[in-house]
Design a protein around this motif. Structure first.
Motif, PDB file in Angstrom:
ATOM      1  N   ALA A 154       0.838  -1.203   0.000  1.00  0.00           N
ATOM      2  CA  ALA A 154       0.000   0.000   0.000  1.00  0.00           C
ATOM      3  C   ALA A 154       0.874   1.255   0.000  1.00  0.00           C
ATOM      4  CB  ALA A 154      -0.911  -0.001   1.218  1.00  0.00           C
ATOM      5  N   ASP A 155       0.539   2.208  -0.863  1.00  0.00           N
ATOM      6  CA  ASP A 155       1.253   3.483  -0.887  1.00  0.00           C
ATOM      7  C   ASP A 155       1.141   4.154   0.471  1.00  0.00           C
ATOM      8  OD1 ASP A 155       2.493   5.756  -2.583  1.00  0.00           O
ATOM      9  OD2 ASP A 155       0.793   6.717  -1.589  1.00  0.00           O
ATOM     10  N   ASP A 156       2.246   4.753   0.935  1.00  0.00           N
ATOM     11  CA  ASP A 156       2.243   5.322   2.289  1.00  0.00           C
ATOM     12  C   ASP A 156       1.528   6.654   2.392  1.00  0.00           C
ATOM     13  OD1 ASP A 156       4.070   6.954   1.031  1.00  0.00           O
ATOM     14  OD2 ASP A 156       5.795   6.320   2.232  1.00  0.00           O
ATOM     15  N   THR A 157       0.997   7.158   1.276  1.00  0.00           N
ATOM     16  CA  THR A 157       0.197   8.389   1.306  1.00  0.00           C
ATOM     17  C   THR A 157      -1.263   8.116   0.961  1.00  0.00           C
ATOM     18  OG1 THR A 157       2.114   9.739   0.698  1.00  0.00           O
ATOM     19  CG2 THR A 157      -0.067  10.715   0.368  1.00  0.00           C
ATOM     20  N   THR A 158      -1.478   7.410  -0.163  1.00  0.00           N
ATOM     21  CA  THR A 158      -2.842   7.185  -0.645  1.00  0.00           C
ATOM     22  C   THR A 158      -3.442   5.858  -0.177  1.00  0.00           C
ATOM     23  OG1 THR A 158      -2.149   6.064  -2.674  1.00  0.00           O
ATOM     24  CG2 THR A 158      -2.254   8.486  -2.718  1.00  0.00           C
ATOM     25  N   GLY A 159      -2.601   4.904   0.197  1.00  0.00           N
ATOM     26  CA  GLY A 159      -3.083   3.580   0.540  1.00  0.00           C
ATOM     27  C   GLY A 159      -3.367   2.702  -0.651  1.00  0.00           C
ATOM     28  N   MET A 160      -3.171   3.251  -1.852  1.00  0.00           N
ATOM     29  CA  MET A 160      -3.417   2.480  -3.063  1.00  0.00           C
ATOM     30  C   MET A 160      -2.280   1.475  -3.281  1.00  0.00           C
ATOM     31  SD  MET A 160      -3.926   3.931  -6.961  1.00  0.00           S
ATOM     32  CE  MET A 160      -5.271   4.979  -6.406  1.00  0.00           C
ATOM     33  N   PRO A 161      -2.569   0.219  -3.689  1.00  0.00           N
ATOM     34  CA  PRO A 161      -1.488  -0.728  -3.970  1.00  0.00           C
ATOM     35  C   PRO A 161      -0.552  -0.184  -5.042  1.00  0.00           C
ATOM     36  CG  PRO A 161      -3.597  -1.864  -3.858  1.00  0.00           C
ATOM     37  CD  PRO A 161      -3.905  -0.395  -3.838  1.00  0.00           C
ATOM     38  N   HIS A 162       0.752  -0.378  -4.843  1.00  0.00           N
ATOM     39  CA  HIS A 162       1.723   0.151  -5.798  1.00  0.00           C
ATOM     40  C   HIS A 162       1.457  -0.328  -7.218  1.00  0.00           C
ATOM     41  CE1 HIS A 162       4.885   0.878  -2.405  1.00  0.00           C
ATOM     42  NE2 HIS A 162       4.053   1.889  -2.537  1.00  0.00           N
ATOM     43  N   ALA A 163       1.023  -1.590  -7.385  1.00  0.00           N
ATOM     44  CA  ALA A 163       0.775  -2.110  -8.733  1.00  0.00           C
ATOM     45  C   ALA A 163      -0.312  -1.303  -9.434  1.00  0.00           C
ATOM     46  CB  ALA A 163       0.394  -3.585  -8.676  1.00  0.00           C
ATOM     47  N   VAL A 164      -1.353  -0.927  -8.698  1.00  0.00           N
ATOM     48  CA  VAL A 164      -2.427  -0.127  -9.287  1.00  0.00           C
ATOM     49  C   VAL A 164      -1.896   1.240  -9.704  1.00  0.00           C
ATOM     50  CG1 VAL A 164      -4.730   0.838  -8.893  1.00  0.00           C
ATOM     51  CG2 VAL A 164      -4.115  -1.376  -7.895  1.00  0.00           C
ATOM     52  N   MET A 165      -0.856   1.723  -9.018  1.00  0.00           N
ATOM     53  CA  MET A 165      -0.238   3.004  -9.350  1.00  0.00           C
ATOM     54  C   MET A 165       0.799   2.866 -10.475  1.00  0.00           C
ATOM     55  SD  MET A 165       0.252   4.368  -5.435  1.00  0.00           S
ATOM     56  CE  MET A 165       0.911   5.967  -5.908  1.00  0.00           C
ATOM     57  N   GLY A 166       0.941   1.663 -11.015  1.00  0.00           N
ATOM     58  CA  GLY A 166       1.841   1.469 -12.160  1.00  0.00           C
ATOM     59  C   GLY A 166       3.067   0.648 -11.881  1.00  0.00           C
ATOM     60  N   MET A 167       3.191   0.064 -10.678  1.00  0.00           N
ATOM     61  CA  MET A 167       4.384  -0.720 -10.362  1.00  0.00           C
ATOM     62  C   MET A 167       4.210  -2.150 -10.861  1.00  0.00           C
ATOM     63  SD  MET A 167       6.669  -0.812  -6.923  1.00  0.00           S
ATOM     64  CE  MET A 167       8.350  -1.477  -6.964  1.00  0.00           C
ATOM     65  N   HIS A 168       4.367  -2.302 -12.177  1.00  0.00           N
ATOM     66  CA  HIS A 168       4.328  -3.597 -12.841  1.00  0.00           C
ATOM     67  C   HIS A 168       5.185  -3.486 -14.101  1.00  0.00           C
ATOM     68  CE1 HIS A 168       1.451  -1.675 -15.585  1.00  0.00           C
ATOM     69  NE2 HIS A 168       0.785  -1.282 -14.497  1.00  0.00           N
ATOM     70  N   LYS A 169       5.760  -4.598 -14.491  1.00  0.00           N
ATOM     71  CA  LYS A 169       6.593  -4.598 -15.687  1.00  0.00           C
ATOM     72  C   LYS A 169       6.573  -5.984 -16.330  1.00  0.00           C
ATOM     73  CE  LYS A 169      11.159  -3.231 -17.408  1.00  0.00           C
ATOM     74  NZ  LYS A 169      10.623  -2.149 -18.258  1.00  0.00           N
ATOM     75  N   VAL A 170       6.141  -6.045 -17.587  1.00  0.00           N
ATOM     76  CA  VAL A 170       6.111  -7.298 -18.328  1.00  0.00           C
ATOM     77  C   VAL A 170       7.508  -7.569 -18.892  1.00  0.00           C
ATOM     78  CG1 VAL A 170       5.120  -8.543 -20.279  1.00  0.00           C
ATOM     79  CG2 VAL A 170       3.667  -7.037 -18.882  1.00  0.00           C
ATOM     80  N   ILE A 171       8.006  -8.790 -18.648  1.00  0.00           N
ATOM     81  CA  ILE A 171       9.348  -9.155 -19.102  1.00  0.00           C
ATOM     82  C   ILE A 171       9.304 -10.569 -19.672  1.00  0.00           C
ATOM     83  CG2 ILE A 171      10.515  -7.699 -17.393  1.00  0.00           C
ATOM     84  CD1 ILE A 171      11.114 -10.308 -15.838  1.00  0.00           C
ATOM     85  N   THR A 172      10.367 -10.930 -20.370  1.00  0.00           N
ATOM     86  CA  THR A 172      10.546 -12.307 -20.831  1.00  0.00           C
ATOM     87  C   THR A 172      11.764 -12.882 -20.138  1.00  0.00           C
ATOM     88  OG1 THR A 172       9.626 -11.793 -23.003  1.00  0.00           O
ATOM     89  CG2 THR A 172      10.954 -13.787 -22.830  1.00  0.00           C
ATOM     90  N   ILE A 173      11.628 -14.094 -19.579  1.00  0.00           N
ATOM     91  CA  ILE A 173      12.770 -14.739 -18.954  1.00  0.00           C
ATOM     92  C   ILE A 173      13.140 -15.977 -19.766  1.00  0.00           C
ATOM     93  CG2 ILE A 173      12.028 -13.908 -16.701  1.00  0.00           C
ATOM     94  CD1 ILE A 173      11.341 -16.800 -15.965  1.00  0.00           C
TER      95      ILE A 173
END
Length: 297
Positions: free
Chosen positions: A277-296
Motif C-alpha cells: 500500500a502506498d504510504d500516502t494514498t493507501g493504493m497498492p503500488h501495482a495499481v499506481m503502475g508498479m508492474h513490468k512485463v518481461i521475458t525470462i
C-alpha cells in the motif's frame, strides 16, 4: 509479509494459477573468497522450520521450500528499539485493513517500527533461495501466509553473532554479473540485464518506502497497458492474460535493503508486481503502475 500486504487485488492474479512441480532451486554462485552459510527453511501447515537459528554475520543463503498447499511466506525482520511483536501486529492489521487511509498509515508504521530483509514466498514444487547479508544482532521470522499476526507463539528468533573472519559480505564473483531489479521511489521496476529462467537476480530496494517483487507468468504478448487496465478495473476475476504455472516472489524489503533471489521457472513471459500500500494514498503500488512485463529465458 507479502501476503499480509497484498490485499484483494493480488488475489485476482492468483486465481487459476496452478502450482506445478519440477522446478528446483537454481544454484547461486554469489559470494566469493569464503564459504557461504546456508540455512534450510521448510514450511508446512504448522509454520516454518529452520535448520539452525544461530549464525555469524555476513552473507547467508536461505534455501526455502514448503509442503503447505497454501504456500509459505518467510518474512525476515528486526525490531527497532522499543518495538514489540504486538506493536508490529497492530501495524500489520492497519496495513491489511480495507481503508486506504488506514493502510497508508500501516505502511508508514511498519517502516517506522521494523527493518524488513525480504526472503521469499514459496509454493509446493517451486523452492527458491534468498541470499542476504546480515550484521550481528537479533532477527525474527514468521510465516506471513498463515493468516496470523506475529506473536511469541509463531515467530522464530535468529541470533547472528559477530564474525571474526574478516569481511564476509555478499559480492559477485570477479567477472561474474547477474541481472538486477531496482525497486524505486517512483513505484517502478528498473531492470538491468536479462532475467534468467534458471539462475539468480539481485533485487534492490532503492526507494524510500517498502516494496517486494512478485514474478507471475502471463500470456505471450501481454502488455503493461493490459495489466494496468485490469488492475485499475478493481476486478477480482482471473486476469484474461493469466497463465497456469509457478511463480516466485521476494518478501518485503525495507528501503536500502537487497537480496539475491535464486529460482528455476519455465521460460516465457512474466509480469513483475508489487502490491504494498502506498504510504500516502493507501493504493497498492501495482495499481499506481508498479508492474513490468518481461521475458525470462
Amino acid at each position: 509479509m507479502r501476503k499480509v500486504l497484498t490485499g484483494v487485488t493480488v488475489a485476482a492474479f492468483a486465481v487459476g494459477v496452478a502450482v506445478t512441480g519440477g522446478a528446483g532451486v537454481a544454484s547461486a554462485s554469489v559470494p566469493h573468497d569464503h564459504d557461504i552459510q546456508t540455512v534450510r527453511v521448510s514450511g508446512d501447515a504448522q509454520g516454518t522450520h529452520f535448520s539452525t537459528t544461530t549464525l555469524h554475520e555476513g552473507a547467508i543463503r536461505f534455501d526455502i521450500s514448503t509442503t503447505n498447499p497454501n504456500g509459505t511466506g518467510v518474512t525476515l525482520f528486526s525490531l527497532h528499539r522499543g518495538v514489540s511483536l504486538s506493536m508490529l501486529g497492530a501495524d500489520l492489521a492497519e496495513e491489511f485493513s480495507g481503508s486506504p487511509d488506514t493502510a497508508a498509515k500501516g505502511t508508514r508504521d511498519i517502516q517506522r517500527d521494523v527493518t524488513l530483509y525480504g526472503l521469499a514466498d514459496v509454493n509446493p514444487g517451486t523452492p527458491v533461495s534468498a541470499t542476504v547479508s546480515l550484521e550481528d544482532g537479533t532477527y525474527y521470522s514468521f510465516d506471513s501466509n498463515s493468516g496470523q499476526l506475529p506473536s511469541t507463539a509463531n515467530v522464530t528468533r535468529l541470533t547472528v553473532r559477530e564474525s571474526r573472519g574478516g569481511d564476509s559480505r555478499w559480492r559477485p564473483r570477479p567477472g561474474h554479473r547477474i541481472a538486477s531489479v531496482a525497486l524505486t521511489s517512483s513505484d517502478r521496476f528498473v531492470v538491468h540485464g536479462h532475467l534468467p529462467a534458471h539462475g539468480s537476480v539481485l533485487v534492490k530496494n532503492v526507494s524510500d518506502t517498502l516494496h517486494f517483487m512478485l514474478l507471475q507468468p502471463v500470456q505471450p504478448g501481454t502488455t503493461d497497458a493490459q495489466v494496468q487496465a485490469f488492475l485499475a478495473s478493481g476486478s477480482s476475476d482471473q486476469p484474461p492474460f493469466a497463465v497456469d504455472g509457478p511463480s516466485v516472489s521476494t518478501d518485503v524489503l525495507s528501503p536500502g535493503k537487497k537480496l539475491v533471489l535464486s529460482y528455476s521457472l519455465p521460460k516465457g513471459t512474466y509480469v513483475l508486481l508489487c502490491f504494498v500500500a502506498d504510504d500516502t494514498t493507501g493504493m497498492p503500488h501495482a495499481v499506481m503502475g508498479m508492474h513490468k512485463v518481461i521475458t525470462i529465458g
